[in-house]
Structure formats: C-alpha cells, structure tokens
Motif scaffolding. Structure first.
Motif, PDB file in Angstrom:
ATOM      1  N   LEU A 231       0.810  -1.215   0.000  1.00 45.41           N
ATOM      2  CA  LEU A 231       0.000   0.000   0.000  1.00 45.41           C
ATOM      3  C   LEU A 231       0.845   1.267   0.000  1.00 45.41           C
ATOM      4  O   LEU A 231       0.426   2.301  -0.545  1.00 45.41           O
ATOM      5  N   GLU A 232       2.021   1.210   0.587  1.00 45.43           N
ATOM      6  CA  GLU A 232       2.889   2.391   0.579  1.00 45.43           C
ATOM      7  C   GLU A 232       3.324   2.732  -0.841  1.00 45.43           C
ATOM      8  O   GLU A 232       3.354   3.907  -1.234  1.00 45.43           O
ATOM      9  N   ASP A 233       3.628   1.713  -1.635  1.00 48.92           N
ATOM     10  CA  ASP A 233       4.000   1.944  -3.033  1.00 48.92           C
ATOM     11  C   ASP A 233       2.816   2.494  -3.828  1.00 48.92           C
ATOM     12  O   ASP A 233       2.985   3.358  -4.701  1.00 48.92           O
ATOM     13  N   VAL A 234       1.631   2.000  -3.528  1.00 51.14           N
ATOM     14  CA  VAL A 234       0.430   2.476  -4.215  1.00 51.14           C
ATOM     15  C   VAL A 234       0.200   3.952  -3.911  1.00 51.14           C
ATOM     16  O   VAL A 234      -0.129   4.749  -4.806  1.00 51.14           O
ATOM     17  N   GLU A 235       0.379   4.348  -2.661  1.00 49.02           N
ATOM     18  CA  GLU A 235       0.182   5.745  -2.288  1.00 49.02           C
ATOM     19  C   GLU A 235       1.220   6.643  -2.951  1.00 49.02           C
ATOM     20  O   GLU A 235       0.919   7.767  -3.345  1.00 49.02           O
ATOM     21  N   GLN A 236       2.437   6.138  -3.071  1.00 49.51           N
ATOM     22  CA  GLN A 236       3.479   6.905  -3.771  1.00 49.51           C
ATOM     23  C   GLN A 236       3.093   7.098  -5.234  1.00 49.51           C
ATOM     24  O   GLN A 236       3.235   8.191  -5.797  1.00 49.51           O
ATOM     25  N   ALA A 237       2.586   6.045  -5.841  1.00 51.80           N
ATOM     26  CA  ALA A 237       2.148   6.136  -7.230  1.00 51.80           C
ATOM     27  C   ALA A 237       0.935   7.056  -7.364  1.00 51.80           C
ATOM     28  O   ALA A 237       0.807   7.801  -8.343  1.00 51.80           O
ATOM     29  N   ARG A 238       0.059   7.042  -6.367  1.00 53.13           N
ATOM     30  CA  ARG A 238      -1.123   7.903  -6.399  1.00 53.13           C
ATOM     31  C   ARG A 238      -0.720   9.384  -6.377  1.00 53.13           C
ATOM     32  O   ARG A 238      -1.285  10.206  -7.107  1.00 53.13           O
ATOM     33  N   GLU A 239       0.256   9.714  -5.557  1.00 55.73           N
ATOM     34  CA  GLU A 239       0.710  11.105  -5.490  1.00 55.73           C
ATOM     35  C   GLU A 239       1.425  11.513  -6.780  1.00 55.73           C
ATOM     36  O   GLU A 239       1.298  12.652  -7.237  1.00 55.73           O
ATOM     37  N   PHE A 240       2.163  10.587  -7.356  1.00 55.64           N
ATOM     38  CA  PHE A 240       2.818  10.862  -8.640  1.00 55.64           C
ATOM     39  C   PHE A 240       1.764  11.115  -9.724  1.00 55.64           C
ATOM     40  O   PHE A 240       1.873  12.049 -10.522  1.00 55.64           O
ATOM     41  N   ALA A 277     -10.654  13.666  -6.860  1.00 56.10           N
ATOM     42  CA  ALA A 277     -11.839  12.819  -6.718  1.00 56.10           C
ATOM     43  C   ALA A 277     -11.670  11.505  -7.462  1.00 56.10           C
ATOM     44  O   ALA A 277     -12.082  10.446  -6.976  1.00 56.10           O
ATOM     45  N   ALA A 278     -11.055  11.570  -8.631  1.00 54.73           N
ATOM     46  CA  ALA A 278     -10.894  10.355  -9.438  1.00 54.73           C
ATOM     47  C   ALA A 278      -9.919   9.381  -8.796  1.00 54.73           C
ATOM     48  O   ALA A 278     -10.187   8.174  -8.710  1.00 54.73           O
ATOM     49  N   LEU A 279      -8.776   9.878  -8.342  1.00 53.75           N
ATOM     50  CA  LEU A 279      -7.723   9.000  -7.839  1.00 53.75           C
ATOM     51  C   LEU A 279      -7.975   8.512  -6.413  1.00 53.75           C
ATOM     52  O   LEU A 279      -7.618   7.383  -6.069  1.00 53.75           O
ATOM     53  N   ASP A 280      -8.588   9.350  -5.591  1.00 53.69           N
ATOM     54  CA  ASP A 280      -8.770   8.982  -4.185  1.00 53.69           C
ATOM     55  C   ASP A 280      -9.714   7.797  -3.999  1.00 53.69           C
ATOM     56  O   ASP A 280      -9.674   7.127  -2.967  1.00 53.69           O
ATOM     57  N   HIS A 281     -10.567   7.552  -4.989  1.00 53.80           N
ATOM     58  CA  HIS A 281     -11.555   6.480  -4.844  1.00 53.80           C
ATOM     59  C   HIS A 281     -11.124   5.166  -5.492  1.00 53.80           C
ATOM     60  O   HIS A 281     -11.897   4.210  -5.544  1.00 53.80           O
ATOM     61  N   VAL A 282      -9.888   5.105  -5.978  1.00 54.44           N
ATOM     62  CA  VAL A 282      -9.403   3.873  -6.594  1.00 54.44           C
ATOM     63  C   VAL A 282      -8.955   2.905  -5.497  1.00 54.44           C
ATOM     64  O   VAL A 282      -8.074   3.213  -4.701  1.00 54.44           O
ATOM     65  N   THR A 283      -9.544   1.736  -5.453  1.00 53.31           N
ATOM     66  CA  THR A 283      -9.236   0.745  -4.425  1.00 53.31           C
ATOM     67  C   THR A 283      -8.055  -0.136  -4.853  1.00 53.31           C
ATOM     68  O   THR A 283      -7.737  -0.230  -6.041  1.00 53.31           O
ATOM     69  N   PRO A 284      -7.400  -0.785  -3.891  1.00 49.99           N
ATOM     70  CA  PRO A 284      -6.328  -1.729  -4.242  1.00 49.99           C
ATOM     71  C   PRO A 284      -6.795  -2.807  -5.219  1.00 49.99           C
ATOM     72  O   PRO A 284      -6.058  -3.192  -6.126  1.00 49.99           O
ATOM     73  N   ALA A 285      -8.019  -3.300  -5.044  1.00 53.21           N
ATOM     74  CA  ALA A 285      -8.538  -4.336  -5.948  1.00 53.21           C
ATOM     75  C   ALA A 285      -8.659  -3.805  -7.371  1.00 53.21           C
ATOM     76  O   ALA A 285      -8.374  -4.517  -8.348  1.00 53.21           O
ATOM     77  N   ALA A 286      -9.068  -2.538  -7.517  1.00 49.27           N
ATOM     78  CA  ALA A 286      -9.201  -1.948  -8.844  1.00 49.27           C
ATOM     79  C   ALA A 286      -7.829  -1.768  -9.495  1.00 49.27           C
ATOM     80  O   ALA A 286      -7.667  -1.972 -10.704  1.00 49.27           O
ATOM     81  N   VAL A 287      -6.830  -1.392  -8.701  1.00 43.38           N
ATOM     82  CA  VAL A 287      -5.471  -1.245  -9.233  1.00 43.38           C
ATOM     83  C   VAL A 287      -4.954  -2.592  -9.724  1.00 43.38           C
ATOM     84  O   VAL A 287      -4.350  -2.691 -10.801  1.00 43.38           O
ATOM     85  N   GLU A 288      -5.191  -3.637  -8.938  1.00 45.37           N
ATOM     86  CA  GLU A 288      -4.730  -4.975  -9.316  1.00 45.37           C
ATOM     87  C   GLU A 288      -5.389  -5.439 -10.619  1.00 45.37           C
ATOM     88  O   GLU A 288      -4.730  -6.007 -11.501  1.00 45.37           O
ATOM     89  N   LYS A 289      -6.666  -5.170 -10.766  1.00 47.24           N
ATOM     90  CA  LYS A 289      -7.375  -5.539 -11.987  1.00 47.24           C
ATOM     91  C   LYS A 289      -6.834  -4.760 -13.183  1.00 47.24           C
ATOM     92  O   LYS A 289      -6.674  -5.298 -14.280  1.00 47.24           O
ATOM     93  N   ALA A 290      -6.524  -3.485 -12.971  1.00 42.51           N
ATOM     94  CA  ALA A 290      -5.975  -2.663 -14.051  1.00 42.51           C
ATOM     95  C   ALA A 290      -4.581  -3.136 -14.449  1.00 42.51           C
ATOM     96  O   ALA A 290      -4.233  -3.149 -15.635  1.00 42.51           O
ATOM     97  N   MET A 291      -3.771  -3.528 -13.477  1.00 40.89           N
ATOM     98  CA  MET A 291      -2.442  -4.063 -13.776  1.00 40.89           C
ATOM     99  C   MET A 291      -2.546  -5.299 -14.666  1.00 40.89           C
ATOM    100  O   MET A 291      -1.805  -5.451 -15.643  1.00 40.89           O
TER     101      MET A 291
END
Length: 305
Positions: A231-240, A277-291
């Motif tokens: 999750l820390e890596d995901v948050e770093q990517a979210r801020e980027f 608004a768009a990025l804050d609502h992306v869940t870990p499960a949604a990121v995994e599916k997108a990957m």
C-alpha cells in the motif's frame, strides 16, 4: 445544435478569453486535411469572431486543436467548425469538445449541445487483436507488443494509477524487476490509438535473444504482485499520478487541451477535471485488476491463459 462525441466544460476565470479544444481520431495523413477544413469553416467570419490564437497537437492516432476566442464568439465559432458541411470537417466525424471559460459562456453552450450516439466514422470495436513485432540490429533485439487498452473496462483512474505504479512512476515495479534479473534491457510502456481503438504498447530493447524472457519476467512479476501488501507503493504512485494530472491546471489553454486530449485518446477527460476525486476512490482491488489488464497483451502474445 452542436453535435459532439463528448463535451467537457470547466469554469475558469483566469483569462478574459475562452479556450476551446476539439479532438478528432484520425491517422497522421488526415491532420493536414483537417486543419484545412477548420480554416475554411471560419474564413467567412469577421476579425472580431476569429480565434486570437490557435494551436494543433498531433497525438498517436488523433489530433487536438485548441483555440483562444473572445467570449462572445465561442458558440457561433464552434457551430461553424463542427456543423459546416462545406468545410469538410464532417469527414472526420464528431469531435470531443472541451471549453474552459466563464460560467456565462458555459451556460450559453449547454442548451445547444447534443452528444452523438456513436463515434462517427470510428465506431467502437469490441476487441483489438494483440500483435508483436521483433527486429534485430547489432546484437540487440527490439520487441513491440500492442494490445487493447483496458481503461474502458477497468476504469480510467485505476488504469492511470496502475501505469504509474508498474512502469511510469518514481519507483516502478517492472523496470526494477527486470534490472534484478541481470538482463541488459529496457522496458517501456505507452498508450495510443490503432484503428481508432485505445491501445497499450510495450517495448523491450534487450540483448539478443532476451526479448521474450523480459516479457515473461514482466508477466510473472505482475501475476505475483499483491497490491494490498504494498500500500505504501500504491500511495506513492497515487501522489505521482495526482501531480502529473494537476499540471494541466497551469493555464486555461493547458486545461482545455488536456481535457480534449485525454478524452479523445480514451483515457478519461474526467481525470483531468478532478484528479483528486478520481484517484482517491481507486481501491487496491481496482489497481490490481488494471495491472492485469495492462499486461494482458503480453499474456496473449506469449500464449498464457
């Protein structure tokens, strides 16, 4: 009535002018014809109703035109460009339309807008067959894999965030994984349009014959990655991702152009209009599916189920 494939309006009072951006899906050989058509559409209008500035930005499979106009000329100029049969713009189908300006200008447009039911000359395709091309030169192998962009299925924000996490951010997953294998290789991702369909491209440059092995590494790395454990890596990517999208707000011109660009490319103009608004609502499960969707073209090319 102004018929457009998609309309995005944003109130912004930083300029006394309004900014209008239109995006068409067209191959590179159509850009000059489109520029000529837009020029003909406005040639009979007086100087007071002409753009004070106009720029064209070719993209991979599309082009975006951005014009700065006096507030009183916005609606009539848009109508002239989109609706004028004699100008030739109809050949390219209905454009996406983004307008940045005062609330009065946007309110005046709303009543005269109609979103088309289709994609004009570019109907959406149900699927895009993944392809691979390999070339060699001086001991190096270049491998290019192109497949369908997953954003329409898994979400625009999730896809953008996944790209920032695995291949386009400050500490990316796939380049790091490939470096650890010891291969002398470069892996890059990109997004564009092929036959008016949003696509994702993976390019590998590696010493021969390691191109396929690098793709295997990318595929297995994503398959083994559990977003909930990083999750820390995901948050770093979210801020980027947030910083990247917020660059569009530097000026009304950048904002209108980015809204139209993201929309015509199939990346989601709403990402630009409200990145938080768009990025804050992306869940870990949604990121995994997108990957998984992003590397699907690799999986198809390699024949993996």
């Amino acid at each position: 009535m102004i018929t457009t494939r998609r309309y995005l309006g944003q109130v912004d009072r930083r300029s006394r002018f309004s900014t209008v951006s239109m995006g068409w899906r067209t191959p590179s050989d159509g850009v000059q014809r489109l520029r000529g058509a837009v020029s003909r559409a406005g040639e009979h209008r007086g100087p007071a109703n002409q753009p004070v500035a106009m720029t064209w930005m070719p993209a991979d499979g599309a082009v975006v035109m951005t014009a700065t106009l006096p507030e009183g000329a916005v609606r009539s100029w848009i109508e002239q460009v989109i609706n004028a049969e004699h100008s030739g713009t109809k050949e390219f189908g209905d454009p996406v339309l983004a307008v940045v300006g005062s609330a009065d200008v946007l309110d005046g447009l709303e009543d005269g807008l109609s979103e088309g039911e289709g994609e004009g000359l570019h109907p959406p395709q149900p699927s895009f067959r993944s392809t691979m091309k390999q070339t060699t030169a001086q001991g190096f192998e270049q491998t290019i894999v192109i497949g369908q962009d997953p954003a329409a299925d898994v979400g625009f924000a999730a896809t953008f965030l996944a790209i920032c996490l695995i291949s386009g951010g400050p500490g990316t997953l796939l380049p790091d994984a490939i470096q650890k294998t010891g291969y002398h290789a470069i892996l890059q991702s990109g997004r564009g349009l092929r036959d008016a369909t949003p696509t994702v491209t993976w390019q590998v440059i590696a010493s021969r014959p390691n191109g396929s092995a690098v793709l295997e590494t990318a595929l297995s790395t994503v398959a083994e990655y559990r977003v909930a454990e990083h999750l820390e890596d995901v948050e770093q990517a979210r801020e980027f991702a947030r910083t990247n999208l917020n660059r569009a707000w530097q000026s009304p011109l950048d904002l209108a152009r980015s809204l139209a660009h993201y929309e015509v490319m199939g990346w989601g103009g709403e990402l630009v209009r409200d990145p938080d608004a768009a990025l804050d609502h992306v869940t870990p499960a949604a990121v995994e599916k997108a990957m998984e969707g992003l590397v699907r073209p690799i999986r198809e090319i390699l024949g993996r189920s």
